[in-house]
Design an enzyme around this catalytic site. Structure first.
Site, PDB file in Angstrom:
ATOM      1  N   SER A 199      -7.550  -4.950  10.169  1.00 38.04           N
ATOM      2  CA  SER A 199      -7.722  -5.959  11.288  1.00 38.04           C
ATOM      3  C   SER A 199      -7.648  -7.512  10.929  1.00 38.04           C
ATOM      4  CB  SER A 199      -9.337  -5.913  11.651  1.00 38.04           C
ATOM      5  OG  SER A 199      -9.503  -4.613  12.272  1.00 38.04           O
ATOM      6  N   THR A 200      -6.982  -7.983   9.572  1.00 36.57           N
ATOM      7  CA  THR A 200      -7.027  -9.120   9.385  1.00 36.57           C
ATOM      8  C   THR A 200      -5.616  -9.534   9.642  1.00 36.57           C
ATOM      9  OG1 THR A 200      -6.116  -8.761   6.945  1.00 36.57           O
ATOM     10  CG2 THR A 200      -8.602  -9.079   7.449  1.00 36.57           C
ATOM     11  N   ILE A 212       0.925  -1.374  -0.011  1.00 39.44           N
ATOM     12  CA  ILE A 212       0.043   0.047   0.044  1.00 39.44           C
ATOM     13  C   ILE A 212       1.010   1.209  -0.024  1.00 39.44           C
ATOM     14  CG2 ILE A 212      -0.265   0.299   2.684  1.00 39.44           C
ATOM     15  CD1 ILE A 212      -3.313   0.976   1.930  1.00 39.44           C
ATOM     16  N   GLY A 265       3.144  -4.491  11.196  1.00 38.71           N
ATOM     17  CA  GLY A 265       2.193  -4.582   9.775  1.00 38.71           C
ATOM     18  C   GLY A 265       2.371  -3.514   8.927  1.00 38.71           C
ATOM     19  N   VAL A 266       0.964  -3.163   8.425  1.00 43.04           N
ATOM     20  CA  VAL A 266       0.865  -2.049   7.686  1.00 43.04           C
ATOM     21  C   VAL A 266       1.529  -0.673   8.144  1.00 43.04           C
ATOM     22  CG1 VAL A 266      -1.522  -1.634   7.895  1.00 43.04           C
ATOM     23  CG2 VAL A 266      -0.429  -1.255   5.772  1.00 43.04           C
ATOM     24  N   ASP A 267       1.028  -0.740   9.598  1.00 43.64           N
ATOM     25  CA  ASP A 267       1.414   0.688  10.174  1.00 43.64           C
ATOM     26  C   ASP A 267       2.691   0.884  10.285  1.00 43.64           C
ATOM     27  OD1 ASP A 267       0.384   1.633  13.911  1.00 43.64           O
ATOM     28  OD2 ASP A 267       0.913   2.704  11.958  1.00 43.64           O
ATOM     29  N   VAL A 311      -2.586  -8.535  12.791  1.00 47.01           N
ATOM     30  CA  VAL A 311      -2.306  -8.726  14.352  1.00 47.01           C
ATOM     31  C   VAL A 311      -3.663  -8.884  15.085  1.00 47.01           C
ATOM     32  CG1 VAL A 311      -1.531  -7.320  16.292  1.00 47.01           C
ATOM     33  CG2 VAL A 311      -0.174  -7.516  14.109  1.00 47.01           C
ATOM     34  N   TYR A 312      -4.645  -8.126  14.373  1.00 46.55           N
ATOM     35  CA  TYR A 312      -6.005  -8.079  15.049  1.00 46.55           C
ATOM     36  C   TYR A 312      -6.909  -9.345  14.855  1.00 46.55           C
ATOM     37  CZ  TYR A 312      -5.285  -3.428  16.933  1.00 46.55           C
ATOM     38  OH  TYR A 312      -4.660  -2.190  17.688  1.00 46.55           O
TER      39      TYR A 312
HETATM   40  N1  APR Z   1       0.824  -3.138   2.137  1.00 42.62           N
HETATM   41  C1  APR Z   1      -0.613  -3.647   2.152  1.00 42.62           C
HETATM   42  N2  APR Z   1      -0.962  -4.483   3.397  1.00 42.62           N
HETATM   43  C2  APR Z   1      -0.146  -4.793   4.111  1.00 42.62           C
HETATM   44  C3  APR Z   1       1.280  -4.213   4.217  1.00 42.62           C
HETATM   45  C4  APR Z   1       1.567  -3.514   3.165  1.00 42.62           C
HETATM   46  N3  APR Z   1       2.910  -2.581   3.029  1.00 42.62           N
HETATM   47  N4  APR Z   1       1.828  -4.846   5.082  1.00 42.62           N
HETATM   48  C5  APR Z   1       0.810  -5.803   5.882  1.00 42.62           C
HETATM   49  N5  APR Z   1      -0.278  -5.704   5.234  1.00 42.62           N
HETATM   50  C6  APR Z   1      -1.586  -6.591   5.333  1.00 42.62           C
HETATM   51  C7  APR Z   1      -1.481  -7.766   6.319  1.00 42.62           C
HETATM   52  O1  APR Z   1      -0.765  -8.799   5.385  1.00 42.62           O
HETATM   53  C8  APR Z   1      -2.879  -7.835   6.634  1.00 42.62           C
HETATM   54  O2  APR Z   1      -3.693  -8.426   5.722  1.00 42.62           O
HETATM   55  O3  APR Z   1      -2.205  -5.652   6.031  1.00 42.62           O
HETATM   56  C9  APR Z   1      -3.216  -6.343   6.735  1.00 42.62           C
HETATM   57  C10 APR Z   1      -3.631  -5.891   8.225  1.00 42.62           C
HETATM   58  O4  APR Z   1      -2.710  -6.307   9.008  1.00 42.62           O
HETATM   59  P1  APR Z   1      -1.905  -5.639  10.280  1.00 42.62           P
HETATM   60  O5  APR Z   1      -1.114  -4.505   9.469  1.00 42.62           O
HETATM   61  O6  APR Z   1      -1.420  -6.404  11.245  1.00 42.62           O
HETATM   62  O7  APR Z   1      -2.996  -4.672  10.881  1.00 42.62           O
HETATM   63  P2  APR Z   1      -4.379  -5.099  11.910  1.00 42.62           P
HETATM   64  O8  APR Z   1      -4.706  -6.803  11.898  1.00 42.62           O
HETATM   65  O9  APR Z   1      -5.425  -4.341  11.724  1.00 42.62           O
HETATM   66  O10 APR Z   1      -3.711  -4.900  13.377  1.00 42.62           O
HETATM   67  C11 APR Z   1      -3.421  -3.470  13.627  1.00 42.62           C
HETATM   68  O11 APR Z   1      -1.163  -4.095  14.147  1.00 42.62           O
HETATM   69  O12 APR Z   1       0.622  -3.016  13.239  1.00 42.62           O
HETATM   70  C12 APR Z   1      -0.139  -2.987  14.235  1.00 42.62           C
HETATM   71  O13 APR Z   1       0.047  -0.906  15.059  1.00 42.62           O
HETATM   72  C13 APR Z   1      -0.727  -1.776  14.381  1.00 42.62           C
HETATM   73  O14 APR Z   1      -1.650  -2.496  16.631  1.00 42.62           O
HETATM   74  C14 APR Z   1      -1.920  -2.328  15.344  1.00 42.62           C
HETATM   75  C15 APR Z   1      -2.196  -3.630  14.802  1.00 42.62           C
END
Ligand code: APR
Length: 175
Positions: A122-123, A11, A32-34, A125-126
């Site tokens: 949310s898919t 992304i 993750g994406v964050d 870590v969450y």
């Molecule tokens: N681009 C697109 N999608 C991504 C990327 C990227 N660079 N990196 C990871 N993802 C995908 C993951 O594979 C997953 O399908 O983003 C989706 C969401 O995963 P997470 O990033 O773990 O977010 P989430 O499940 O909402 O958990 C949020 O995780 O990173 C921490 O600070 C964040 O505490 C919060 C929690």
């Protein structure tokens, strides 16, 4: 109703007006994406998140809400941070996940953004199951009152991409 596109990949490289970050309520970054967005976007984003915490969200951004910052070094103009629900087998939190999408589109409208990229919120870590999350995300987006013209779901792996393909096909077939 925005046009929905599916893309495989990262992304942070998307050339859209705004990308949505799957943040946590602290807005202080994470994995993750964050983590990817803060790494690629640079310190500017975190600086603005700190200001948002100090001025508007002393207790953190509530789940389901969204707030924008600039995008630092990213090709996008803005990052819209939203906090997805942690999956629960006993409590249905799909309404909160839907709200992440409608809140983010509302923030996009306030910015005048016309193209928005979402991750699969949310898919990771969450722990939200992909098929359920994809159905909620696609339906909330198709049902949103918004001036956003294009929503791009950017899926990081094949499993997520196929889940969103199934959800999008099912939602469009039922229209
Ligand atoms: N681009 C697109 N999608 C991504 C990327 C990227 N660079 N990196 C990871 N993802 C995908 C993951 O594979 C997953 O399908 O983003 C989706 C969401 O995963 P997470 O990033 O773990 O977010 P989430 O499940 O909402 O958990 C949020 O995780 O990173 C921490 O600070 C964040 O505490 C919060 C929690």
């Amino acid at each position: 109703m925005p046009r929905i596109l599916l893309a495989r990949g990262d992304i942070t490289v998307q050339r859209v007006d705004a990308i949505v970050n799957a943040a946590n309520s602290s807005l202080m970054g994470g994995g993750g994406v964050d983590g990817a967005i803060h790494r690629a976007g640079g310190p500017e984003i975190l600086k603005e998140c700190r200001l948002l915490r100090a001025e508007r969200y002393p207790d953190g951004l509530p789940t389901g809400e969204a707030v924008a910052t600039s995008a630092g070094r990213l090709p996008a103009r803005w990052v819209i941070h939203t906090v997805g629900p942690v999956y629960s087998r006993s409590t249905d939190r799909s309404g909160l996940l839907a709200r992440c999408h409608t809140s983010s589109l509302g923030v996009a409208d306030a910015l005048g953004a016309r193209t928005v990229a979402f991750p699969a919120i949310s898919t990771g870590v969450y722990g939200y199951p992909l098929d359920e999350a994809a159905t909620v995300a696609v339906r909330a987006t198709l049902g949103a009152e918004t001036r956003v013209e294009e929503v791009r779901f950017v899926l990081f792996d094949e499993r997520a991409h196929s889940a969103f393909e199934r959800a999008l096909r099912a939602a469009l077939d039922s229209k």
